[in-house]
Design a protein around this motif. Structure first.
Motif, PDB file in Angstrom:
ATOM      1  N   ILE A  74       0.864  -1.184   0.000  1.00  0.00           N
ATOM      2  CA  ILE A  74       0.000   0.000   0.000  1.00  0.00           C
ATOM      3  C   ILE A  74       0.898   1.230   0.000  1.00  0.00           C
ATOM      4  O   ILE A  74       1.716   1.408   0.906  1.00  0.00           O
ATOM      5  N   GLU A  83     -15.068  13.755   5.254  1.00  0.00           N
ATOM      6  CA  GLU A  83     -15.740  12.445   5.231  1.00  0.00           C
ATOM      7  C   GLU A  83     -15.019  11.409   6.097  1.00  0.00           C
ATOM      8  O   GLU A  83     -15.347  10.220   6.043  1.00  0.00           O
ATOM      9  N   LYS A  86     -16.249   8.137   9.273  1.00  0.00           N
ATOM     10  CA  LYS A  86     -17.640   7.751   8.997  1.00  0.00           C
ATOM     11  C   LYS A  86     -17.694   6.299   8.536  1.00  0.00           C
ATOM     12  O   LYS A  86     -18.734   5.843   8.048  1.00  0.00           O
ATOM     13  N   THR A 111       2.762  -2.184   4.366  1.00  0.00           N
ATOM     14  CA  THR A 111       2.709  -0.734   4.167  1.00  0.00           C
ATOM     15  C   THR A 111       3.609  -0.038   5.171  1.00  0.00           C
ATOM     16  O   THR A 111       3.838  -0.552   6.268  1.00  0.00           O
TER      17      THR A 111
END
Ligand code: ACO
Length: 162
Positions: A74, A83, A86, A111
């Motif tokens: 990643i 956002e 959520k 990662t």
């Protein structure tokens, strides 16, 4: 709301989404050079899983599948500022795991997590212990001192999405 996984394929709509994702990464990952972000997001050996809402990108994960080694790295992961927290980050990671296992044939992710994102990655099943044999990843992913190397094993059978 939909989740898509694609790379730079020259299709107009996909290019608009990738540029939108690149802009989210540039804003959310201020320590990353912008040219480096553009280069990897547009690189054809990388793929991006994106959350699309009303035809706009809300966030995404850009990764490089090393299919012969059966792991993925990643590179960037972010949700746009208004956002966050959520649940999109969790759903995004689940779609990534499902796609990586069922389409790319991967068993693990690695990662370099930013310090402040370690908590998020732990909640997504990542560990600071690296169990993957070193010869499977050494020499494939670059050493990078701006983060903590973390690993996630993808469950071979679990349905990650509905
Ligand atoms: N530290 C600790 N916990 C976190 C963090 C954090 N930075 N961000 C989210 N969480 C927790 C949430 O509280 C939630 O916990 P819960 O399940 O107990 O309620 C859980 O992680 C999942 O939260 P989501 O709402 O699914 O996560 P979100 O949509 O906010 O996405 C993300 C998480 C991607 C880290 C987002 O906050 C973000 O874009 N942050 C800024 C950019 C960033 O740090 N990206 C990662 C850098 S490292 C890299 O790219 C390789």
């Amino acid at each position: 709301l939909k989740f898509v996984c694609l790379s730079n394929d020259g299709i107009d709509e996909h290019m608009v989404w990738l540029v939108g994702l690149k802009n989210i990464f540039a804003r959310q990952l201020p320590n990353m050079p912008k040219e480096y972000i553009v280069r990897l997001v547009m690189d054809r050996s990388h793929k991006s899983v994106m959350v699309i809402r009303r035809n706009h990108v809300v966030g995404g994960i850009t990764y490089r599948p090393y299919v012969s080694q059966r792991f993925g790295e990643i590179a960037f992961c972010a949700i746009t500022a208004d956002e966050q927290v959520k649940g999109y980050g969790t759903r995004l990671m689940n779609h990534l795991k499902q796609h990586a296992r069922d389409v790319d044939g991967l068993t693990h992710f690695l990662t370099y997590a930013d310090n402040n994102a370690v908590g998020y990655f732990i909640k997504q099943g990542f560990t600071k212990e690296i169990y993957l044999e070193k010869d499977r990843w050494h020499g494939y992913i670059k050493d990078y001192d701006g983060g903590i190397l973390m690993e996630c094993k993808i469950d071979p059978k679990l349905p990650y999405t509905d």
